[in-house]
Design a protein around this motif. Structure first.
Motif, PDB file in Angstrom:
ATOM      1  N   LEU A 263       4.498   8.834 -22.741  1.00  0.00           N
ATOM      2  CA  LEU A 263       3.306   8.250 -22.113  1.00  0.00           C
ATOM      3  C   LEU A 263       2.436   9.384 -21.592  1.00  0.00           C
ATOM      4  O   LEU A 263       2.901  10.183 -20.764  1.00  0.00           O
ATOM      5  CB  LEU A 263       3.690   7.309 -20.979  1.00  0.00           C
ATOM      6  N   VAL A 264       1.216   9.446 -22.098  1.00  0.00           N
ATOM      7  CA  VAL A 264       0.222  10.414 -21.634  1.00  0.00           C
ATOM      8  C   VAL A 264      -0.941   9.624 -21.041  1.00  0.00           C
ATOM      9  O   VAL A 264      -1.471   8.716 -21.696  1.00  0.00           O
ATOM     10  CB  VAL A 264      -0.273  11.318 -22.777  1.00  0.00           C
ATOM     11  N   ALA A 265      -1.291   9.950 -19.789  1.00  0.00           N
ATOM     12  CA  ALA A 265      -2.315   9.155 -19.090  1.00  0.00           C
ATOM     13  C   ALA A 265      -3.335  10.060 -18.408  1.00  0.00           C
ATOM     14  O   ALA A 265      -3.130  11.264 -18.255  1.00  0.00           O
ATOM     15  CB  ALA A 265      -1.664   8.227 -18.077  1.00  0.00           C
ATOM     16  N   GLN A 266      -4.433   9.424 -18.003  1.00  0.00           N
ATOM     17  CA  GLN A 266      -5.489  10.128 -17.262  1.00  0.00           C
ATOM     18  C   GLN A 266      -6.077   9.180 -16.224  1.00  0.00           C
ATOM     19  O   GLN A 266      -6.378   8.020 -16.517  1.00  0.00           O
ATOM     20  CB  GLN A 266      -6.604  10.621 -18.202  1.00  0.00           C
ATOM     21  N   ASP A 267      -6.227   9.687 -15.033  1.00  0.00           N
ATOM     22  CA  ASP A 267      -6.858   8.904 -13.963  1.00  0.00           C
ATOM     23  C   ASP A 267      -8.352   8.760 -14.284  1.00  0.00           C
ATOM     24  O   ASP A 267      -9.075   9.750 -14.403  1.00  0.00           O
ATOM     25  CB  ASP A 267      -6.658   9.620 -12.624  1.00  0.00           C
ATOM     26  N   VAL A 268      -8.811   7.505 -14.454  1.00  0.00           N
ATOM     27  CA  VAL A 268     -10.221   7.248 -14.818  1.00  0.00           C
ATOM     28  C   VAL A 268     -10.962   6.623 -13.636  1.00  0.00           C
ATOM     29  O   VAL A 268     -11.963   5.913 -13.828  1.00  0.00           O
ATOM     30  CB  VAL A 268     -10.314   6.354 -16.067  1.00  0.00           C
ATOM     31  N   HIS A 269     -10.489   6.873 -12.430  1.00  0.00           N
ATOM     32  CA  HIS A 269     -11.182   6.340 -11.250  1.00  0.00           C
ATOM     33  C   HIS A 269     -12.621   6.854 -11.177  1.00  0.00           C
ATOM     34  O   HIS A 269     -13.544   6.097 -10.856  1.00  0.00           O
ATOM     35  CB  HIS A 269     -10.413   6.724  -9.980  1.00  0.00           C
ATOM     36  N   ASP A 270     -12.823   8.153 -11.497  1.00  0.00           N
ATOM     37  CA  ASP A 270     -14.186   8.718 -11.443  1.00  0.00           C
ATOM     38  C   ASP A 270     -15.101   8.068 -12.475  1.00  0.00           C
ATOM     39  O   ASP A 270     -16.286   7.832 -12.201  1.00  0.00           O
ATOM     40  CB  ASP A 270     -14.111  10.232 -11.686  1.00  0.00           C
ATOM     41  N   ILE A 271     -14.518   7.781 -13.654  1.00  0.00           N
ATOM     42  CA  ILE A 271     -15.336   7.127 -14.688  1.00  0.00           C
ATOM     43  C   ILE A 271     -15.736   5.724 -14.233  1.00  0.00           C
ATOM     44  O   ILE A 271     -16.895   5.313 -14.373  1.00  0.00           O
ATOM     45  CB  ILE A 271     -14.561   7.074 -16.022  1.00  0.00           C
ATOM     46  N   HIS A 272     -14.782   4.972 -13.647  1.00  0.00           N
ATOM     47  CA  HIS A 272     -15.104   3.631 -13.153  1.00  0.00           C
ATOM     48  C   HIS A 272     -16.109   3.691 -12.001  1.00  0.00           C
ATOM     49  O   HIS A 272     -16.991   2.840 -11.900  1.00  0.00           O
ATOM     50  CB  HIS A 272     -13.821   2.938 -12.697  1.00  0.00           C
ATOM     51  N   GLU A 273     -15.938   4.696 -11.158  1.00  0.00           N
ATOM     52  CA  GLU A 273     -16.878   4.841 -10.038  1.00  0.00           C
ATOM     53  C   GLU A 273     -18.283   5.156 -10.552  1.00  0.00           C
ATOM     54  O   GLU A 273     -19.281   4.629 -10.027  1.00  0.00           O
ATOM     55  CB  GLU A 273     -16.394   5.949  -9.113  1.00  0.00           C
ATOM     56  N   PHE A 274     -18.346   6.002 -11.589  1.00  0.00           N
ATOM     57  CA  PHE A 274     -19.647   6.310 -12.187  1.00  0.00           C
ATOM     58  C   PHE A 274     -20.260   5.060 -12.816  1.00  0.00           C
ATOM     59  O   PHE A 274     -21.471   4.823 -12.711  1.00  0.00           O
ATOM     60  CB  PHE A 274     -19.482   7.418 -13.231  1.00  0.00           C
ATOM     61  N   ASP A 275     -19.411   4.238 -13.458  1.00  0.00           N
ATOM     62  CA  ASP A 275     -19.910   2.983 -14.024  1.00  0.00           C
ATOM     63  C   ASP A 275     -20.481   2.081 -12.932  1.00  0.00           C
ATOM     64  O   ASP A 275     -21.519   1.437 -13.101  1.00  0.00           O
ATOM     65  CB  ASP A 275     -18.787   2.256 -14.765  1.00  0.00           C
ATOM     66  N   GLU A 276     -19.749   2.019 -11.800  1.00  0.00           N
ATOM     67  CA  GLU A 276     -20.241   1.194 -10.694  1.00  0.00           C
ATOM     68  C   GLU A 276     -21.570   1.711 -10.152  1.00  0.00           C
ATOM     69  O   GLU A 276     -22.460   0.929  -9.795  1.00  0.00           O
ATOM     70  CB  GLU A 276     -19.191   1.159  -9.580  1.00  0.00           C
ATOM     71  N   LEU A 277     -21.703   3.049 -10.095  1.00  0.00           N
ATOM     72  CA  LEU A 277     -22.977   3.632  -9.640  1.00  0.00           C
ATOM     73  C   LEU A 277     -24.116   3.247 -10.587  1.00  0.00           C
ATOM     74  O   LEU A 277     -25.229   2.928 -10.146  1.00  0.00           O
ATOM     75  CB  LEU A 277     -22.857   5.152  -9.539  1.00  0.00           C
ATOM     76  N   LEU A 278     -23.805   3.286 -11.891  1.00  0.00           N
ATOM     77  CA  LEU A 278     -24.843   2.901 -12.861  1.00  0.00           C
ATOM     78  C   LEU A 278     -25.219   1.432 -12.695  1.00  0.00           C
ATOM     79  O   LEU A 278     -26.406   1.071 -12.728  1.00  0.00           O
ATOM     80  CB  LEU A 278     -24.348   3.155 -14.287  1.00  0.00           C
ATOM     81  N   VAL A 279     -24.217   0.573 -12.505  1.00  0.00           N
ATOM     82  CA  VAL A 279     -24.509  -0.857 -12.338  1.00  0.00           C
ATOM     83  C   VAL A 279     -25.301  -1.100 -11.056  1.00  0.00           C
ATOM     84  O   VAL A 279     -26.263  -1.875 -11.028  1.00  0.00           O
ATOM     85  CB  VAL A 279     -23.201  -1.660 -12.344  1.00  0.00           C
ATOM     86  N   ASN A 280     -24.896  -0.416  -9.976  1.00  0.00           N
ATOM     87  CA  ASN A 280     -25.634  -0.567  -8.716  1.00  0.00           C
ATOM     88  C   ASN A 280     -27.069  -0.074  -8.849  1.00  0.00           C
ATOM     89  O   ASN A 280     -28.004  -0.665  -8.296  1.00  0.00           O
ATOM     90  CB  ASN A 280     -24.926   0.186  -7.597  1.00  0.00           C
TER      91      ASN A 280
END
Length: 463
Positions: free
Chosen positions: A140-157
């Protein structure tokens, strides 16, 4: 602003136009921002997936013991668990790494996401790939995408706040535009009401912006100018008819009454009848002249327009009036240029108008005076001028002389009905010519001027 005025704004064309453009810009804004959001989200996820595939490839080529050791070492170094790696056996039991429980797998080697309770006891979104190794274990190889989701939320806002701001500004703009249109239409309506109530001198307000409303207002003002002129002429005609036709009618009635009361001889009856017929014919000629002017002003004769050379018109008029001028020892002169002076018009009407100008000049000039007819053509401009050395026309009467039946006190006892110059003015309006009266010191100058017409060509708008 009262509620009544506010209720008027949505009905204005300006408000509706503002709403239309608000909808257009709002749709364009949503489409553009949505496209940017979609492209950005796709790009960031694609970059994250490329990194995951690269990590999987690096782990896959390692030997099992080295892979196990490297995963344990990576878990100790990645304190924040930003790029967690884990190893599970074939049954999904934990072997090593930061993530201790294998998430639900939809398909191997396909990126997916789940929420993971990380080392700081915070649920964070993690994008991962599970790869089955040659030895049966699961990587299992993973990456924390919290910053990507936060950036998406900023774009939506930003999209929502920008849309709200656009809606607010657009509505305020539509209200302002609607109120401006309402105020402008109210000014036009008030002016029209004043005109309807009888103030024919009132005109529609023009801002000078040359927009659609200004163009309509300018056309309406031109129409009102013409209407005021016509109403003034009607009033003047009524006054002049009452003043000028009263005398011949009085003479006609008085003569007939005398013939009725007295026992006249046959010769006296014949003279009375002749005088009555003369007065009646004079009245009939006056009304015929009035009807002819009305026919000219009706513009019906525009359909018969053709190319006319003012040189020929002036020459024919001078030739026609030469005997009368010689009888009064008046020098009747003609000056024409070698070039043609062509206009689109009715040759008979132009001839009649020029005859009236020359006839007036000869009629009011003393014996041994001079009448000079001039035709000039310069570029796209033509001029027909009749100048005399007579008494002239006083400055305060130079507009009044073109009214129907108008006669100045100095000419009231001269033969005529006061309709000659009225007919000239009607012909000038029909041909879009400028009519001007000037002082010749001594004498008078009357000019007809307008745009020249190339030979053989008649503008379509004049047909």
């Amino acid at each position: 602003m009262s509620s009544v005025r506010l209720s008027e704004i949505p009905r204005t064309s300006g408000f509706r136009t503002g709403l239309m453009f608000l909808g257009l810009f709002g749709f364009s804004f949503l489409a553009l921002f949505g496209y940017i959001y979609w492209q950005t989200a796709v790009y960031l996820k694609a970059e994250a997936d490329v990194g995951l595939y690269r990590q999987v490839e690096n782990r896959r080529v390692q030997s099992p013991p080295l892979r196990l050791e490297e995963i344990r070492k990576h878990a100790r170094q990645d304190v924040e668990a930003r790029l967690p790696h884990s190893l599970f056996d074939a049954q999904g039991n934990y072997l090593a790494g930061a993530i201790h429980q294998l998430p639900p797998i939809k398909a191997y080697d396909k990126p997916d996401e789940f929420r993971w309770l990380g080392p700081h006891q915070h649920h964070r979104p993690v994008r991962f790939i599970v790869h089955r190794l040659e030895d049966g274990n699961q990587l299992l190889v993973a990456q924390d995408v919290h910053d990507i989701h936060e950036f998406d939320e900023l774009l939506v806002n930003a999209l929502l706040s920008g849309g709200a701001l656009l809606l607010l500004v657009g509505l305020l703009g539509a209200i302002w535009l609607g109120n401006s249109t309402r105020l402008r239409l109210n000014a036009l309506s008030n002016a029209i009401k004043s005109i309807i109530e009888g103030d024919l001198s009132r005109r529609l307000p023009v801002r000078g912006s040359f927009d659609d409303i200004d163009r309509i207002a300018s056309v309406v003002n031109d129409m009102l100018d013409e209407l005021e002129r016509l109403m003034s002429e009607v009033k003047g005609v009524c006054d002049d008819i009452a003043h000028d036709l009263r005398t011949p009618l009085t003479r006609l009635i008085a003569g007939l009454e005398r013939a009725q009361r007295r026992g006249l001889k046959a010769q006296d009856y014949a003279q009375t009848l002749d005088a009555a017929l003369t007065e009646a014919k004079g009245l009939l000629m006056t009304f015929r002249a009035l009807l002819r002017i009305s026919e000219i002003e009706d513009s019906a004769r525009r359909s018969h327009f053709a190319a006319v050379d003012l040189n020929h018109i002036a020459a024919d008029v001078v030739e026609f009036y030469e005997p009368l001028a010689e009888e009064r020892q008046i020098d009747l002169l003609l000056t024409c240029q070698p070039t043609e002076a062509m206009i689109a018009g009715d040759a008979q009407l132009l001839f009649d108008a020029t005859c009236n100008l020359v006839d007036n000049a000869i009629k009011f000039c003393p014996d041994q005076a001079r009448v000079h007819v001039t035709v000039q053509a310069q570029g796209d401009h033509v001029l027909l001028q009749v100048a005399d050395t007579g008494p002239g026309i006083p400055a305060h009467e130079r507009e009044a002389v073109f009214r129907r039946l108008y006669r100045s006190e100095s000419s009231r006892h001269t033969v005529g009905n006061g309709l000659g110059l009225s007919m000239v003015a009607a012909v000038a309006r029909l041909h879009d010519l400028q009519l001007a009266v000037k002082d010749a010191a001594p004498g008078c100058i009357i000019e007809l001027s307008g745009k020249a017409l190339p030979a053989g060509h008649i503008p379509q708008h004049m047909l």
